[in-house]
Design a protein around this motif. Structure first.
Motif, short mmCIF file in Angstrom:
data_model
loop_
_atom_site.label_atom_id
_atom_site.label_comp_id
_atom_site.label_asym_id
_atom_site.label_seq_id
_atom_site.Cartn_x
_atom_site.Cartn_y
_atom_site.Cartn_z
N UNK A 155 0.84 -1.20 0.00
CA UNK A 155 0.00 0.00 0.00
C UNK A 155 0.87 1.25 0.00
N UNK A 156 1.97 1.22 0.76
CA UNK A 156 2.88 2.37 0.78
C UNK A 156 3.45 2.63 -0.61
N UNK A 157 3.81 1.57 -1.31
CA UNK A 157 4.37 1.73 -2.66
C UNK A 157 3.35 2.33 -3.61
N UNK A 182 0.63 11.95 2.57
CA UNK A 182 0.61 11.44 3.95
C UNK A 182 -0.28 10.23 4.10
N UNK A 183 0.15 9.29 4.92
CA UNK A 183 -0.64 8.08 5.20
C UNK A 183 -0.39 7.67 6.64
N UNK A 184 -1.42 7.14 7.28
CA UNK A 184 -1.36 6.67 8.65
C UNK A 184 -1.68 5.18 8.69
N UNK A 185 -1.31 4.53 9.78
CA UNK A 185 -1.60 3.10 9.95
C UNK A 185 -2.46 2.90 11.20
N UNK A 189 6.62 2.20 10.44
CA UNK A 189 7.66 3.23 10.43
C UNK A 189 8.52 3.14 9.17
N UNK A 190 8.98 1.93 8.87
CA UNK A 190 9.88 1.72 7.74
C UNK A 190 9.20 2.02 6.40
N UNK A 191 7.87 1.91 6.36
CA UNK A 191 7.14 2.12 5.11
C UNK A 191 6.62 3.54 4.94
N UNK A 192 6.98 4.43 5.86
CA UNK A 192 6.65 5.83 5.68
C UNK A 192 5.30 6.27 6.20
N UNK A 193 4.65 5.45 7.01
CA UNK A 193 3.41 5.89 7.67
C UNK A 193 3.80 6.89 8.76
N UNK A 197 6.49 7.79 16.37
CA UNK A 197 5.35 8.24 15.59
C UNK A 197 4.27 8.81 16.51
N UNK A 198 3.54 9.83 16.07
CA UNK A 198 2.38 10.27 16.84
C UNK A 198 1.38 9.13 16.99
N UNK A 199 0.75 9.06 18.15
CA UNK A 199 -0.23 8.01 18.45
C UNK A 199 -1.58 8.68 18.74
#
Length: 394
Positions: free
Chosen positions: A141-143, A149-152, A171-175, A256-258
């Motif tokens: 999905x990140x790709x 911007x995207x969140x998980x 984190x590693x996928x840019x969320x 990351x913000x929570x």
């Protein structure tokens, strides 16, 4: 396919200029008609899964009734020639005050699933919140998402090692944020799903994050099939023992913000912030969990008052139109999560359907700002609203 994101003021014009022949799959611009259009193209079990609510549907109705109790009171001749839909959330400038809410198993309504959804969201310039129960992995999905911007969203597993693995992958996928959903320690009583005997995850659909996770896979027997995968997933989901104290552990796991999603009571909002959350999402799971719960919008002002102006507060559940977005912002939300309508767009026309539904929403939002006399989404306040009924004398 590359789409441009129109500036405010262009959106409504572009929809008119496209006309019915140029509109995405001729998907309706009427938000109320989207659900019925999706019913026609989806099989009954899938439609029930998407549209159904808990119990009698009282909570779902309460969400809409909460919006209906407020009326907009526009101001005239304010010289508003430009509108700014952008908002600041968690220190990040978002292009719109709308994010796509996390919804499970998008491949149940369209074969490309979340990949089509996130691409349609990017086309419209709307951030995407990826569900824990997705049909494509975090990385896939990140790709597909591009630079937006995207969140998980995290459904907190009972296995701490698996929780840590999912967070590290996000984190590693840019969320850029974690949304921890807390209103589903067990699944709600949903008669429509029960009557059809249909829950996608029990058929192995929507488990891509798990089947692609090294910690999850390490716990499976050799050559595990769908039955073994579902059994193990069922054993690590539904964390009934969670308490506020455990949020501090998650807070220590990531920078990351929570945000805590599923808060209705102001005391819970205070506890969330005291336990390390950067924000809360006022939500009753779109009416899908607890039958008879309060409408989310009815709880928003009290939650905002409880945490103060410096804490991020979002509103989820019941948002359908641009006017709804404006009402939520006026009552104290920094932004809203938008759910079922975009999934109906996905069912009707894939990526283009998602883009179309979101552009319609943003077009109406821009029109509402114009007609109420506001130049900015961030300028909205309670003075714009009045309770339904005659206005009091000045």
């Amino acid at each position: 396919m590359t789409m441009r994101t129109a500036a405010p003021g262009d959106l409504l014009r572009d929809i008119y200029l496209a006309g019915p022949d140029g509109r995405a799959g001729q998907v309706t611009t009427n938000f109320e008609a989207l659900e019925e259009a999706a019913r026609v193209v989806l099989d009954p079990a899938t439609f029930a899964f998407v549209a159904g609510n808990a119990g009698t549907g009282l909570t779902g109705r309460a969400n809409r009734e909460a919006f209906d109790r407020w009326r907009l009171v526009p101001r005239a001749l304010r010289g508003i020639t430009r509108r700014d839909l952008s908002v600041s959330v968690l220190g990040e400038r978002l292009p719109t005050p709308v994010l796509l809410a996390p919804i499970s198993a998008h491949t149940t309504v369209h074969p490309e699933g979340e990949l089509a959804t996130v691409r349609g969201a990017a086309d419209a310039g709307v951030p995407f919140v990826l569900s824990s129960y997705a049909s494509h992995s975090l990385e896939e999905v990140a790709a597909a998402a591009g630079p937006g911007p995207r969140w998980f969203q995290l459904y907190w597993p009972t296995d701490d090692a698996l929780t840590a693995s999912l967070v590290r992958r996000a984190e590693a996928s840019g969320y850029t944020a974690l949304v921890v959903t807390v209103d589903n320690p067990s699944i709600g009583y949903r008669p429509a799903d029960l009557d059809h005997g249909f829950l996608p995850m029990l058929r192995g659909v929507g488990l891509a994050h798990y089947t692609s996770d090294p910690v999850f896979r390490a716990a499976l027997p050799p050559n595990a099939g769908t039955k073994e995968v579902v059994r193990h997933w069922a054993g690590v989901t539904g964390h009934l023992a969670l308490t506020w104290e455990r949020l501090a552990w998650l807070r220590g796991l990531t920078d990351l913000p929570v945000l805590v999603k599923g808060v209705l009571h102001p005391d819970d909002a205070r506890r969330a912030v005291a336990s390390g959350a950067d924000g809360v999402i006022v939500s009753n799971h779109g009416g899908r969990q607890l039958d008879g719960a309060a409408g989310a919008l009815d709880c928003l002002s009290a939650v905002r008052a409880a945490v103060g102006d410096g804490v991020t507060v979002l509103l989820d559940s019941g948002v359908r139109t641009g006017s709804d977005v404006v009402k939520a912002l006026a009552l104290g939300a920094d932004a809203v999560l938008y759910g079922r309508p975009y999934l109906y767009g996905l069912a009707l026309d894939g990526r283009a359907g998602v883009r179309h539904v979101l552009r319609c929403l943003l077009a109406e939002l821009d029109v509402v700002l114009t007609l109420t006399g506001y130049g900015s989404a961030e300028a909205l306040g309670p003075e714009l609203l009045a309770a339904a009924g005659p206005l009091p004398l000045p």
